[in-house]
Design a protein around this motif. Structure first.
Motif, PDB file in Angstrom:
ATOM      1  N   ASN A 237      42.146  16.259 -23.303  1.00 28.52           N
ATOM      2  CA  ASN A 237      42.241  15.192 -22.914  1.00 28.52           C
ATOM      3  C   ASN A 237      40.686  14.528 -22.460  1.00 28.52           C
ATOM      4  N   ALA A 238      39.700  15.580 -22.073  1.00 27.74           N
ATOM      5  CA  ALA A 238      38.252  15.324 -21.621  1.00 27.74           C
ATOM      6  C   ALA A 238      37.398  14.768 -22.754  1.00 27.74           C
ATOM      7  N   THR A 239      37.830  15.057 -23.937  1.00 25.42           N
ATOM      8  CA  THR A 239      37.102  14.519 -25.245  1.00 25.42           C
ATOM      9  C   THR A 239      37.719  13.733 -26.105  1.00 25.42           C
ATOM     10  N   ARG A 240      39.084  13.814 -25.964  1.00 22.06           N
ATOM     11  CA  ARG A 240      39.883  13.019 -27.119  1.00 22.06           C
ATOM     12  C   ARG A 240      39.375  11.808 -27.589  1.00 22.06           C
ATOM     13  N   SER A 241      39.265  10.893 -26.453  1.00 20.67           N
ATOM     14  CA  SER A 241      39.054   9.517 -26.665  1.00 20.67           C
ATOM     15  C   SER A 241      37.829   9.226 -27.574  1.00 20.67           C
ATOM     16  N   ASP A 242      36.681   9.951 -27.015  1.00 25.18           N
ATOM     17  CA  ASP A 242      35.473   9.918 -27.822  1.00 25.18           C
ATOM     18  C   ASP A 242      35.482  10.711 -29.180  1.00 25.18           C
ATOM     19  N   VAL A 243      35.985  11.674 -29.187  1.00 28.75           N
ATOM     20  CA  VAL A 243      35.875  12.360 -30.499  1.00 28.75           C
ATOM     21  C   VAL A 243      36.735  11.681 -31.643  1.00 28.75           C
ATOM     22  N   ASP A 244      37.906  10.991 -31.144  1.00 31.39           N
ATOM     23  CA  ASP A 244      38.637  10.223 -32.176  1.00 31.39           C
ATOM     24  C   ASP A 244      37.699   8.772 -32.561  1.00 31.39           C
TER      25      ASP A 244
ATOM     26  N   MET B 294      34.550   8.720 -32.542  1.00 29.41           N
ATOM     27  CA  MET B 294      33.471   9.259 -33.601  1.00 29.41           C
ATOM     28  C   MET B 294      33.940   9.811 -34.885  1.00 29.41           C
ATOM     29  N   VAL B 295      35.016  10.248 -34.961  1.00 32.44           N
ATOM     30  CA  VAL B 295      35.645  10.689 -36.167  1.00 32.44           C
ATOM     31  C   VAL B 295      35.830   9.706 -37.000  1.00 32.44           C
TER      32      VAL B 295
ATOM     33  N   GLY C 253      31.429   6.131 -42.487  1.00 26.20           N
ATOM     34  CA  GLY C 253      29.790   6.331 -42.559  1.00 26.20           C
ATOM     35  C   GLY C 253      29.530   7.707 -43.327  1.00 26.20           C
ATOM     36  N   SER C 254      30.137   8.465 -43.660  1.00 21.39           N
ATOM     37  CA  SER C 254      29.739   9.707 -44.028  1.00 21.39           C
ATOM     38  C   SER C 254      28.602   9.981 -44.811  1.00 21.39           C
ATOM     39  N   LYS C 255      28.371   8.794 -45.754  1.00 24.55           N
ATOM     40  CA  LYS C 255      27.312   8.844 -46.854  1.00 24.55           C
ATOM     41  C   LYS C 255      25.922   8.768 -46.229  1.00 24.55           C
TER      42      LYS C 255
ATOM     43  N   PHE D 293      16.919  12.787 -23.088  1.00 26.53           N
ATOM     44  CA  PHE D 293      18.314  12.653 -24.075  1.00 26.53           C
ATOM     45  C   PHE D 293      18.397  11.629 -24.732  1.00 26.53           C
ATOM     46  N   VAL D 294      19.723  11.532 -25.438  1.00 32.21           N
ATOM     47  CA  VAL D 294      20.271  10.135 -26.016  1.00 32.21           C
ATOM     48  C   VAL D 294      21.530   9.968 -25.481  1.00 32.21           C
ATOM     49  N   GLN D 295      21.742   8.982 -24.708  1.00 29.32           N
ATOM     50  CA  GLN D 295      23.016   8.545 -24.127  1.00 29.32           C
ATOM     51  C   GLN D 295      23.623   7.272 -24.969  1.00 29.32           C
ATOM     52  N   TYR D 296      24.677   7.376 -25.391  1.00 28.47           N
ATOM     53  CA  TYR D 296      25.307   6.467 -26.065  1.00 28.47           C
ATOM     54  C   TYR D 296      26.408   5.707 -25.315  1.00 28.47           C
ATOM     55  N   ASN D 297      26.635   4.278 -25.451  1.00 19.57           N
ATOM     56  CA  ASN D 297      27.603   3.554 -24.854  1.00 19.57           C
ATOM     57  C   ASN D 297      29.026   3.407 -25.233  1.00 19.57           C
ATOM     58  N   ASN D 298      28.790   3.639 -26.518  1.00 16.87           N
ATOM     59  CA  ASN D 298      30.399   3.949 -27.182  1.00 16.87           C
ATOM     60  C   ASN D 298      30.121   4.773 -28.120  1.00 16.87           C
ATOM     61  N   ALA D 299      31.042   5.813 -28.382  1.00 18.46           N
ATOM     62  CA  ALA D 299      31.084   6.760 -29.409  1.00 18.46           C
ATOM     63  C   ALA D 299      31.067   6.490 -30.896  1.00 18.46           C
ATOM     64  N   GLU D 300      31.361   5.236 -31.048  1.00 19.18           N
ATOM     65  CA  GLU D 300      31.219   4.689 -32.466  1.00 19.18           C
ATOM     66  C   GLU D 300      29.819   4.628 -32.761  1.00 19.18           C
ATOM     67  N   ASP D 301      28.856   4.577 -31.786  1.00 17.97           N
ATOM     68  CA  ASP D 301      27.510   4.413 -32.112  1.00 17.97           C
ATOM     69  C   ASP D 301      26.700   5.893 -32.651  1.00 17.97           C
TER      70      ASP D 301
END
Length: 409
Positions: free
Chosen positions: A238-245, A247-248, A254-256, A344-352
């Motif tokens: 629950n602590a990571t699911r939203s951002d991991v999903d 990111m994935v 964009g895996s290239k 460090f590098v802080q992202y605003n959205n895991a999509e970044d």
């Protein structure tokens, strides 16, 4: 000074089945400064004898392990606790019912401490039993704040658990109010945690204690090799699911742009994730490593995709103190000394995250310097001696506040 630590988690060098390292490093620093330390642990994290011996040797303190007796087990167990609720109530949760036996109380009396530290905050009954002593709860964080943040996360409503969270929030608010009445102070490893506790309890008993960093391993910070190694540790929960999903999904698109990366996931629950991205990027999954720090320094970058939490995240401190470039959410990097794009590098959205990794690959020298600066900041401002000074000042009634402006809001 004579200090007692009463803890539900046996202090260990690395976190083991719970947050067990915070007190190890804090009390090791207090011992190194000439204080007399007595550690009493229920060993709720079930640390084996070999690990206990190693921790004792490094701290220089013999632990007193007093595992929960039968009555305490019945009182706090999820399986049996409900049977006693009609008689005892359940105002603060089953774990709060734990009580000190007569034998332990005699040992405390014989030691005659200047301060008793209690860890963690759900040991409300213990706090009440020790009210005649000067007491300091080592939080480590503020439970109502965690509940409030949980209510802001979409996963909560996807799972349909919002009613449970609201019920827990009410219980934790009542618990914090009671803690403020029966202890002399609380040391919390979060700035917002401290503000929230003091607001709820209408007190000024909580203060911010910068989380000490853990073990340091020798690592050369060098991004000058073909493939940069990225590590993600912990659990897919629950602590990571939203951002991991999030990111994935972007990795799949964009895996290239990630040909110059290899990814390692450490912990349980990552099978689904590694299968999804395994055909597109270089990925490895390790459910367990023997020595966490030795594994950590094999990598260049750690992504900490925490979408839900409070306090200071040990994973981020571990990464930065050992020379990894830390990429994380605001939640992952709050309460850590440093600035975005400097330490460090802080992202605003895991999509970044994929765009950030692409930029790192194109400007390796720039990010190598950020990793270097981040390590220096953590080693300087998360040194365990800072926390030890705060505890000593608390005992003597001196000012015990730190300059919190250097810690990420």
């Amino acid at each position: 000074m004579k200090l007692i630590l009463f803890t539900d988690f046996t202090p260990t060098i690395d976190n083991y089945r719970g947050p067990s390292s915070l007190c190890f490093y804090l009390f090791k620093a207090l011992k190194d400064r000439g204080n007399t330390i007595y550690v009493i642990s229920t060993n709720a994290n079930k640390v084996n004898s070999a690990m206990i011996k190693r921790s004792e040797d490094l701290m220089g303190v013999k632990y007193h392990i007093c595992e929960r007796n039968l009555i305490n087990k019945i009182l706090i167990s999820r399986k049996t606790g409900w049977l006693l609720t009609p008689i005892m109530g359940n105002r603060y949760g089953y774990l709060s019912r734990y009580y000190l036996t007569r034998k332990i109380k005699k040992e405390i009396t014989a030691f005659n401490p200047d301060l008793i530290c209690i860890y963690p905050s759900y040991l409300v009954n213990v706090c009440k039993q020790l009210h005649k002593y000067k007491t300091l709860v080592i939080g480590p964080d503020c439970s109502p704040l965690r509940n409030l943040r949980t209510l802001k996360d979409a996963t909560t409503y996807k799972d349909g658990v919002e009613k449970n969270v609201l019920k827990e929030l009410k219980r934790n608010i009542e618990m914090d109010k009671m803690l403020a009445k029966c202890v002399d102070g609380l040391a919390l490893v979060g700035k917002k945690d401290t503000e929230t506790f003091n607001a709820i309890s209408r007190s000024h008993k909580a203060f911010f204690l910068p989380h000490p960093h853990y073990s340091i391993y020798d690592k050369e910070i060098n991004f000058n090799h073909e493939k940069l190694s990225v590590v993600i540790t912990g659990a897919y929960d629950n602590a990571t699911r939203s951002d991991v999903d999030k990111m994935v999904e972007v990795i799949l698109e964009g895996s290239k742009n990630l040909d110059n990366y290899k990814f390692t996931f450490i912990g349980k629950g990552w099978d689904e994730i590694t299968k999804r991205i395994g055909g597109l990027v270089n990925v490895e999954h390790k459910t367990w490593v023997d020595v966490y720090g030795e594994e950590l320094i094999k990598h260049d970058i750690q992504i900490v995709p925490i979408s839900l939490g409070v306090g200071t995240k040990g994973k981020s401190l571990d990464a930065m103190s050992n020379g990894l470039l830390c990429i994380g959410s605001h939640c992952a990097l709050e309460n850590i000394a440093g600035e975005n794009m400097k330490d460090f590098v802080q992202y605003n959205n895991a999509e970044d995250i994929v765009d950030i990794l692409t930029d790192i690959d194109e400007h390796r020298d720039k990010y190598e310097k950020i990793a270097t600066q981040g390590r220096e900041s953590v080693l300087k401002f998360h040194n365990s001696s800072i926390g030890a000074t705060l505890v000593e000042n608390f005992v003597h009634g001196r000012s015990f506040h730190v300059n919190s402006n250097i810690y990420n809001d």
